[in-house]
Design a protein around this motif. Structure first.
Motif: not given
Lengths: 329, 315, 304
Positions: C47-54, C104-106, C163-167
């Motif tokens: 949650i900590f990192f998610l909050v930062i990431g948003i 995001l990618i993860g 995008e490519n990484l995600i794919i």
């Protein structure tokens, strides 16, 4: 000359300590087993039979603890032994045939090896000659139980259900124990194989002067094979006596109703009375006699105090009931 | 198998790398890049009805050369042959490094897994779980960077990296010692990483076995606890670990690209990185082919071993 | 129809909507999950990192791409909490920006992988026959492939980028889920109540959505969490090699820059230690969650 009983269980109480409750699985149970005699321990599922048996060999699950009592095997209290001493006693003096015997063998080792390992370990010395001796013994055991000695090196999955059961009995006899505890050994087998196994047990009993505790919920099996019978209900032993006494002269109302629940293949077809109600929750057992909620003979006394285990018709016949022997209308 | 999509690259790669002019034309001819790629698909990915392309295309040529053992010539290390590059000392470097770390991690993981499962939910168990989860979550190369930083940058214990070549040494033993010395860094890094992944599996397996009936029976038989654990339990629990090992075999050759890069360990992993970086497709193809082959073979061998060890599967 | 909030197991199926049924199961699960300390720690980390990431833009003090006057390769100071790199860019801002991309990618890649895996698993497990054989052969094939080299090849072919990484990460990560979902749906399919439901005349769609899927979802979720761990590490690995995120910042990219500048040798620990620690913490968070989920969902482990 007074012979000491093989096994004396005195006032045994075993409870399970769960997260929020304490289950009084076995309370103040006492009985004896004689050498060369088979005691049948009967009762509904969950009445505490297995817990008693596990208490004897002290292999209760982590939540289980023996609160009080003494278990005398040849006058030596098993409960006073240390863990290590108990481990050494296991199989040497008392062996166990588990309820799920079908899976008792390790699938990746051959059957003979699993028997020799316990012979060798109990013997103490590990030398080549001991190994040869052990394997010879296994072959003999196989013969005794009625299996082909050539098959000692087979794997468990190569045996049928009945044969596995024999192999397990062979393993149980490997160290020539004084007492054998069999927990529902024939429940999973068909009737024909069941008879063969029972005969085998009787033979071992006779030939080796083996004391046997036979646990089951099937009264017909007990009637067939056991000399002594103990009836358990909700963690308490309600009646104990010889087989003939129990079946013909059962005094406890529960005993009588249990026997009536098993139809006779001969004789007339009578209406089978089902027992009303369900067994009590052992975390909160009923006050006084635990059977009183379902007992047709219950009186006020039964709800207040637990009835003592008293002699009834003879010194060997004991019942725990205020109205023992009275007829049920 | 996986080599297939990359065959198509050969057509495209004509553009960025080479010198213009005639040299380029000659190169293209030499590499056969002006041929069609697949039956009826020419070098510009257009469909052509030319019947010659049925046989005379790059895919067929590749297979032909493959059967002879010719994997082509590297673009990057031109004019060295791909097979020389892959199957030379690089292969040895990688196999030694990976082999040693896999074996080490496997043993450690089983040991720790047995230990943790026997002390289920105790402090030891929890500490081990936490430690291994942490090492599992840490990227391999970062562990390597840390080691380089501390052991080299700060303390000067270990060398920066590189794998010594045998030619540069006077005798075998001094080379051997120096080789091992250089290997410590990547070895420790890889072992930490592998143990992190495998410990949990080992522990899981052992726990699953512990609740089996034959374990209770073995205890009722009054056997020593050590025998119960190490003989009965472990024999059963280790069977699935074999398939884990088989999967790891592919690592044996694909090499730990990350670790090798960080430590400059001259193995197949580093080669993979280089060839991607410099778009050295022949080498890449060769590597992929090798990895695919190893994957198939090791899985096959694992199945065989499994059949040997588990008596239930024999017939 | 009884819609009491106090649900007992038997009356569960009397609850009218699918949504409510799912909700009840969740409540029961949560009680078990919070038993172990690991689960909560993991949750807090994530949650900590998610909050930062948003909301990175709000938290980052500087633009990570611009050289600062603070000096080059400077150690941490009050102006630059994590120091600067060789060009003078603020590392702290890089890290904050990187949080968003890495997460995001993860998450996205893991999500894609899980969707594919669940789809394959249910189809293979429930319909069986041809689809089962084909899908399982496919799964076996993909399991054998070594991930990193394949990802590298993909990047070589199609170029780097988010995008490519995600794919590519998503396309390689579905195998575990597929196998597990298939096993689960097979076992659920064989259970008596499914047969009973069919006897009553329920459609395939009903069985899948109402019986198989709810039972499979918790495990799928646990798998996805594990997938995130792998995805994040894969992304950082690719970026570290220089093949990952280029225009934007990710933790892997910070490490790439660090290595390029030989931060390990120059002793610029502030450059490469923070990203590594962050990756580790996020991955650890997800791993702890996954571990606790496993404890809750796997009855065998609880027994002893």
């Amino acid at each position: 000359m007074i012979l000491v009983a093989l096994l004396e269980v005195n006032d045994l109480s075993t409870h399970y300590f769960l997260k929020e409750s304490r289950v009084r699985a076995v309370d103040n149970v006492s009985f004896t087993v004689e050498r060369g005699k088979m005691l049948g321990l009967a009762g509904e599922s969950g009445c505490g039979k297995t817990t008693v048996a596990l208490s004897i060999i002290r292999m209760l699950p982590p939540a289980g603890k023996i609160i009080t009592g003494e278990i005398l095997l040849d006058n030596i209290d098993l409960l006073k032994k240390s863990k290590e001493e108990m481990r050494k006693t296991r199989w040497l003096d008392v062996s166990y045939v588990f309820q799920y015997a079908m899976n008792a063998f390790n699938p990746v080792m051959n059957v003979g090896e699993q028997i020799t390992e316990v012979i060798i370990e109990k013997g103490g010395i590990k030398s080549r000659s001991i190994k040869k001796e052990a394997w010879k013994q296994v072959r003999e055991l196989f013969e005794i139980v009625g299996l082909d000695p050539e098959r000692v090196k087979n794997y468990p999955h190569e045996f049928s259900g009945g044969m596995k059961q024999r192999a397990i009995i062979a393993m149980a006899m490997a160290c020539n124990p004084k007492l054998l505890i069999a927990d529902e050994p024939v429940t999973a087998l068909d009737v024909i194989v069941e008879k063969k196994i029972l005969n085998l047990l009787k033979k071992l009993q006779k030939d080796f002067n083996l004391g046997v505790i036979f646990i089951t919920h099937d009264l017909s099996v007990i009637a067939e094979s056991c000399e002594e019978v103990g009836i358990m209900y909700a963690g308490k032993l309600v009646e104990v006596g010889s087989a003939t006494t129990i079946f013909h002269n059962g005094a406890h109302p529960y005993t009588k109703m249990l026997i009536k629940a098993f139809p006779s293949i001969l004789g007339e077809k009578t209406y089978i009375e089902p027992l009303e109600g369900i067994p009590p929750d052992l975390a909160n057992p009923p006050t006084g006699c635990r059977f009183h909620p379902r007992c047709p003979l219950a009186i006020d006394e039964c709800k207040k105090k637990v009835p003592f285990f008293k002699q009834y018709s003879s010194s060997r016949h004991l019942v725990a009931c205020y109205r023992a022997g009275e007829k049920i209308i | 198998m996986p080599g297939d999509p990359t065959t198509a690259i050969l057509g495209r790669s004509g553009s960025p790398v080479y010198n213009p002019g005639e040299y380029r034309t000659r190169l293209i001819e030499r590499f056969g890049l002006n041929k069609a790629i697949l039956p009826f698909i020419d070098k510009d990915f257009q469909i052509t009805p030319d019947l010659n392309t049925l046989i005379d295309n790059q895919f067929v040529v590749y297979i032909q050369k493959l059967l002879v053992g010719d994997l082509g010539i590297s673009f990057n290390y031109f004019p060295q042959e791909v097979s020389y590059l892959i199957f030379g000392h690089r292969l040895l470097n990688t196999i030694l490094l990976m082999g040693l770390s896999i074996v080490l991690s496997f043993l450690i993981a089983i040991l720790l897994g047995t230990l943790a499962s026997s002390k289920f939910k105790s402090k030891t168990d929890m500490t081990l779980i936490f430690t291994t989860l942490t090492s599992y979550s840490t990227p391999v190369f970062w562990i390597g960077m840390l080691i380089v930083f501390f052991c080299y940058g700060q303390l000067g214990i270990l060398p920066y990296g590189g794998s010594p070549r045998i030619e540069e040494y006077s005798d075998l033993s001094s080379w051997g010692l120096d080789y091992l010395y250089h290997m410590i860094g990547p070895l420790v890094t890889l072992t930490i990483s592998f143990v992190g992944a495998w410990f949990l599996i080992a522990r899981d397996q052992m726990l699953g076995v512990f609740t089996e009936d034959y374990i209770t029976t073995a205890r009722a038989k009054g056997l020593k606890e050590r025998r119960v654990m190490f003989v009965h339990a472990r024999k059963n629990a280790m069977l699935p670990m074999i398939s884990v090992l088989a999967l790891a075999m592919t690592y044996l050759v694909s090499g730990a690209t990350m670790t090798e890069t960080v430590f400059n360990w001259n193995g197949l992993g580093l080669l993979t990185y280089e060839s991607v970086y410099r778009q050295d497709y022949p080498v890449l193809q060769g590597l992929l082919l090798l990895v695919a082959a190893v994957a198939i073979i090791s899985n096959f061998i694992a199945d065989l071993i499994y059949g040997l060890l588990d008596p239930r599967i024999r017939y | 129809m009884t819609t009491s909030t106090q649900i007992e197991t038997i009356s569960e199926y009397l609850v009218p909507t699918r949504y409510l049924r799912y909700k009840i199961r969740f409540k029961r699960f949560w009680g078990l999950y919070t038993d172990s300390p690991f689960g909560l720690i993991g949750l807090y980390l994530v949650i900590f990192f998610l909050v930062i990431g948003i909301t990175p833009q709000i938290l980052a003090p500087y633009d990570p791409n611009i050289s600062m006057t603070g000096g080059r390769n400077a150690a941490p100071s009050t102006a630059h909490p994590l120091g600067t790199d060789r060009i003078g860019r603020d590392i702290f801002s890089q890290m904050i920006a990187g949080t968003q991309i890495s997460l995001l990618i993860g998450l996205t890649a893991a999500f894609i992988a899980v969707i594919i895996g669940t789809l394959f698993g249910i189809v293979a497990g429930y319909y069986g026959g041809w689809s089962d054989t084909i899908l399982m052969r496919l799964t076996d094939f993909f399991i054998q492939l070594p991930q990193l080299p394949l990802m590298l090849v993909f990047v070589a072919l199609f170029g780097p980028g988010v995008e490519n990484l995600i794919i590519i990460i998503g396309l390689l990560g579905w195998t575990g889920t597929s196998r597990m979902v298939r096993a689960e749906s097979l076992s659920i399919k064989e259970r008596a109540f499914v047969e009973a439901t069919r006897a009553v005349g329920a459609s395939n769609r009903h069985i899948i959505l109402d019986h198989i899927l709810p039972n499979v979802l918790p495990l799928v979720f646990a798998n996805m969490i594990l997938g995130v761990v792998n995805a994040i590490i894969s992304e950082s690995a690719l970026s570290f090699l220089g093949f990952g995120v280029t225009g934007q910042w990710s933790w892997g990219r910070v490490l790439y820059e660090a290595r390029r500048e030989d931060a390990m040798i120059t002793g610029a620990w502030w450059h490469f230690i923070p990203p590594g620690i962050c990756i580790m913490l996020v991955a650890l968070g997800f791993a702890l969650i996954s571990f606790s989920l496993n404890e809750v969902l796997n009855p065998r482990l609880r027994e002893r």
